[in-house]
Design a protein around this motif. Structure first.
Motif, PDB file in Angstrom:
ATOM      1  N   LEU A 217      51.395  29.236  39.059  1.00 17.37           N
ATOM      2  CA  LEU A 217      50.350  28.219  39.152  1.00 17.37           C
ATOM      3  C   LEU A 217      50.953  26.817  39.239  1.00 17.37           C
ATOM      4  CD1 LEU A 217      47.724  29.599  36.603  1.00 17.37           C
ATOM      5  CD2 LEU A 217      47.581  29.605  39.093  1.00 17.37           C
ATOM      6  N   PRO A 296      44.673  42.245  39.276  1.00 17.68           N
ATOM      7  CA  PRO A 296      45.863  41.468  39.639  1.00 17.68           C
ATOM      8  C   PRO A 296      46.989  42.315  40.214  1.00 17.68           C
ATOM      9  CG  PRO A 296      45.062  40.808  37.486  1.00 17.68           C
ATOM     10  CD  PRO A 296      44.290  42.028  37.877  1.00 17.68           C
ATOM     11  N   LEU A 299      46.218  43.064  43.802  1.00 16.05           N
ATOM     12  CA  LEU A 299      46.374  41.868  44.631  1.00 16.05           C
ATOM     13  C   LEU A 299      47.843  41.519  44.847  1.00 16.05           C
ATOM     14  CD1 LEU A 299      43.578  39.548  43.158  1.00 16.05           C
ATOM     15  CD2 LEU A 299      43.552  40.724  45.365  1.00 16.05           C
ATOM     16  N   SER A 309      46.166  31.552  48.144  1.00 19.29           N
ATOM     17  CA  SER A 309      44.912  31.601  47.386  1.00 19.29           C
ATOM     18  C   SER A 309      44.801  32.888  46.575  1.00 19.29           C
ATOM     19  CB  SER A 309      43.723  31.473  48.342  1.00 19.29           C
ATOM     20  OG  SER A 309      43.732  32.510  49.314  1.00 19.29           O
ATOM     21  N   GLN A 310      45.224  34.019  47.163  1.00 19.21           N
ATOM     22  CA  GLN A 310      45.193  35.280  46.420  1.00 19.21           C
ATOM     23  C   GLN A 310      46.174  35.262  45.260  1.00 19.21           C
ATOM     24  OE1 GLN A 310      45.394  34.960  49.723  1.00 19.21           O
ATOM     25  NE2 GLN A 310      44.356  36.618  50.833  1.00 19.21           N
ATOM     26  N   THR A 311      47.317  34.596  45.451  1.00 18.94           N
ATOM     27  CA  THR A 311      48.297  34.489  44.369  1.00 18.94           C
ATOM     28  C   THR A 311      47.747  33.673  43.214  1.00 18.94           C
ATOM     29  OG1 THR A 311      50.123  34.650  45.950  1.00 18.94           O
ATOM     30  CG2 THR A 311      50.629  33.746  43.773  1.00 18.94           C
ATOM     31  N   VAL A 312      47.099  32.557  43.534  1.00 14.42           N
ATOM     32  CA  VAL A 312      46.481  31.729  42.494  1.00 14.42           C
ATOM     33  C   VAL A 312      45.419  32.524  41.753  1.00 14.42           C
ATOM     34  CG1 VAL A 312      45.041  29.697  42.084  1.00 14.42           C
ATOM     35  CG2 VAL A 312      46.976  29.554  43.658  1.00 14.42           C
ATOM     36  N   PHE A 313      44.582  33.237  42.500  1.00 15.62           N
ATOM     37  CA  PHE A 313      43.512  34.028  41.887  1.00 15.62           C
ATOM     38  C   PHE A 313      44.082  35.113  40.982  1.00 15.62           C
ATOM     39  CE2 PHE A 313      40.243  37.483  42.299  1.00 15.62           C
ATOM     40  CZ  PHE A 313      39.275  36.863  41.518  1.00 15.62           C
ATOM     41  N   ALA A 314      45.109  35.819  41.463  1.00 13.53           N
ATOM     42  CA  ALA A 314      45.723  36.879  40.652  1.00 13.53           C
ATOM     43  C   ALA A 314      46.359  36.309  39.388  1.00 13.53           C
ATOM     44  CB  ALA A 314      46.768  37.625  41.474  1.00 13.53           C
ATOM     45  N   SER A 315      47.028  35.167  39.499  1.00 14.67           N
ATOM     46  CA  SER A 315      47.664  34.540  38.337  1.00 14.67           C
ATOM     47  C   SER A 315      46.621  34.112  37.311  1.00 14.67           C
ATOM     48  CB  SER A 315      48.495  33.335  38.775  1.00 14.67           C
ATOM     49  OG  SER A 315      49.522  33.715  39.673  1.00 14.67           O
ATOM     50  N   LEU A 316      45.517  33.548  37.792  1.00  9.03           N
ATOM     51  CA  LEU A 316      44.449  33.156  36.873  1.00  9.03           C
ATOM     52  C   LEU A 316      43.845  34.374  36.176  1.00  9.03           C
ATOM     53  CD1 LEU A 316      42.641  30.409  38.987  1.00  9.03           C
ATOM     54  CD2 LEU A 316      44.007  30.065  36.922  1.00  9.03           C
ATOM     55  N   LEU A 317      43.714  35.479  36.906  1.00  8.57           N
ATOM     56  CA  LEU A 317      43.193  36.700  36.288  1.00  8.57           C
ATOM     57  C   LEU A 317      44.151  37.227  35.218  1.00  8.57           C
ATOM     58  CD1 LEU A 317      41.642  38.749  39.251  1.00  8.57           C
ATOM     59  CD2 LEU A 317      40.445  37.542  37.423  1.00  8.57           C
TER      60      LEU A 317
END
Length: 399
Positions: A217, A296, A299, A309-317
């Motif tokens: 992130l 995650p 993903l 964007s998918q990396t950010v989403f997976a990291s947030l999850l």
């Protein structure tokens, strides 16, 4: 064996509207967190959801999350200097900075949540070495010193030859620190949900997972601010590492619960945490299991989802699952009634055998978010005044 050559240089972050907005949000969170701590200090802990049975509330979840993440945030620096993978060198300085900032943020929440932060001087001058808490005073302060020296070796060209020894000491120290943090819970034999030797290695795996997610992130934020180019090979490797770290956490969690289910004396607490405990089973199966682990991993290991964007989403999850896991462990572990006299049934007017109720209050939430804001603010100020951010790239030589 592949050898990597580095032409990376580092730069000071040039301020932009995005930088000032991010710094402003972080500063606001830190100030609100301090105000919440002051409110709890003046009014008393009755304004929180804590009570005589649940004495570690939501701020402790934030504090432990930040402390554990601090250890894992040093991953990139350790891989670069200790294991000789120069590909990760662009992240080495920011890795050390994140480790220190996250630890300071976590310890600040921890101290302000004690109820009497002025009593910290007692904990720092009188030690009971039979208590893991006393040892952690040395582990946390020592970590800050060791990482500061490690960063000095990176910054000063004349000291670069000592980067690997300093990195090795930091790597060993972080393992001991995370083991100590896990042992805080593992040594509490009075709580059935805590008393487990598996917690120490599980916390190490958690630190690797949480810290890698935070690093990803931070990479994306630096790219968003427009001054830290994303190295896509580093991104791909960190995505894979994060996926396997998440799987490792899930493995230790499964071992911990299966061990308790196998032991007849612990089926009660397992039934409470996994099935009958109200919000705790929901947080475990949906928060940690589905949102924080399964999605995650899919993903991160699926090439078609390899975008930023998918990396950010997976990291947030992953971080969302981290909070769910720590909430179930810390809060759920206290909510389950203690078995004071094993083999007997005790009855009194003090809710013996009754599940403890706990609902987080707004001041607790704001204090925890204040710790995150403080950590972010420290990192942002540091990259503004010192060359932490990479400029350039690391390339594999031909052949």
């Amino acid at each position: 064996r592949i050898k990597w050559t580095s032409n990376v240089t580092f730069q000071i972050l040039r301020p932009s509207s995005g930088f000032w907005l991010t710094a402003g949000i972080a500063a606001a969170l830190a100030i609100l967190g301090l105000a919440a701590a002051h409110h709890m200090e003046v009014e008393g802990h009755y304004v929180t959801g804590m009570n005589n049975r649940v004495v570690w509330g939501l701020p402790h979840v934030f504090a432990v999350f930040l402390i554990v993440s601090a250890s894992g945030a040093l991953n990139a620096a350790s891989i670069s200097s200790v294991f000789g993978q120069s590909l990760y060198k662009p992240l080495s300085r920011i890795s050390g900075l994140l480790a220190m900032a996250l630890l300071v943020g976590g310890l600040t929440v921890l101290v302000l949540d004690l109820g009497r932060p002025d009593r910290l001087i007692i904990a720092m001058t009188y030690y009971n070495f039979e208590s893991i808490f006393a040892w952690n005073i040395f582990l946390y302060t020592g970590f800050l010193i060791v990482v500061a020296v490690y960063l000095w070796m990176m910054f000063e060209p004349r000291m670069n030859r000592f980067t690997r020894p300093a990195g090795t000491v930091s790597f060993i120290w972080r393992l001991v620190l995370t083991t100590g943090t896990g042992s805080i819970f593992g040594f509490l034999v009075a709580r059935e949900a805590f008393d487990s030797a598996v917690l120490a290695p599980m916390f190490i795996a958690m630190s690797l997972s949480f810290g890698t997610a935070v690093t990803l992130l931070a990479m994306m934020l630096g790219s968003r601010l427009g001054q830290a180019p994303v190295n896509h090979e580093i991104l791909a490797r960190l995505r894979t590492l994060l996926a396997y770290f998440v799987i490792a956490v899930a493995f230790f969690v499964a071992i911990d619960h299966l061990t308790r289910l196998y032991a007849a004396g612990h089926t009660g607490v397992e039934r409470f945490l996994l099935v009958e405990g109200g919000i705790y089973p929901w947080l475990f199966w949906v928060g940690q299991g589905l949102l924080g682990t399964v999605i995650p991993v899919i993903l991160l290991l699926t090439p078609r989802f390899a975008g930023v964007s998918q990396t950010v989403f997976a990291s947030l999850l992953v971080l969302l699952g981290a909070f769910a896991q720590l909430y179930v462990l810390i809060i759920g572990g206290q909510a389950f009634p203690m078995d004071i006299f094993p083999g007997y049934i005790e009855k009194s007017t003090y809710y013996d055998g009754v599940v403890a109720g706990y609902a987080p209050s707004l001041p607790e939430l704001v204090l925890g978010l204040g710790g995150i804001g403080l950590a972010a603010l420290i990192a942002l100020v540091a990259v503004r005044v010192l060359p932490f951010l990479p400029q350039g790239s690391v390339k594999q030589p031909a052949g």
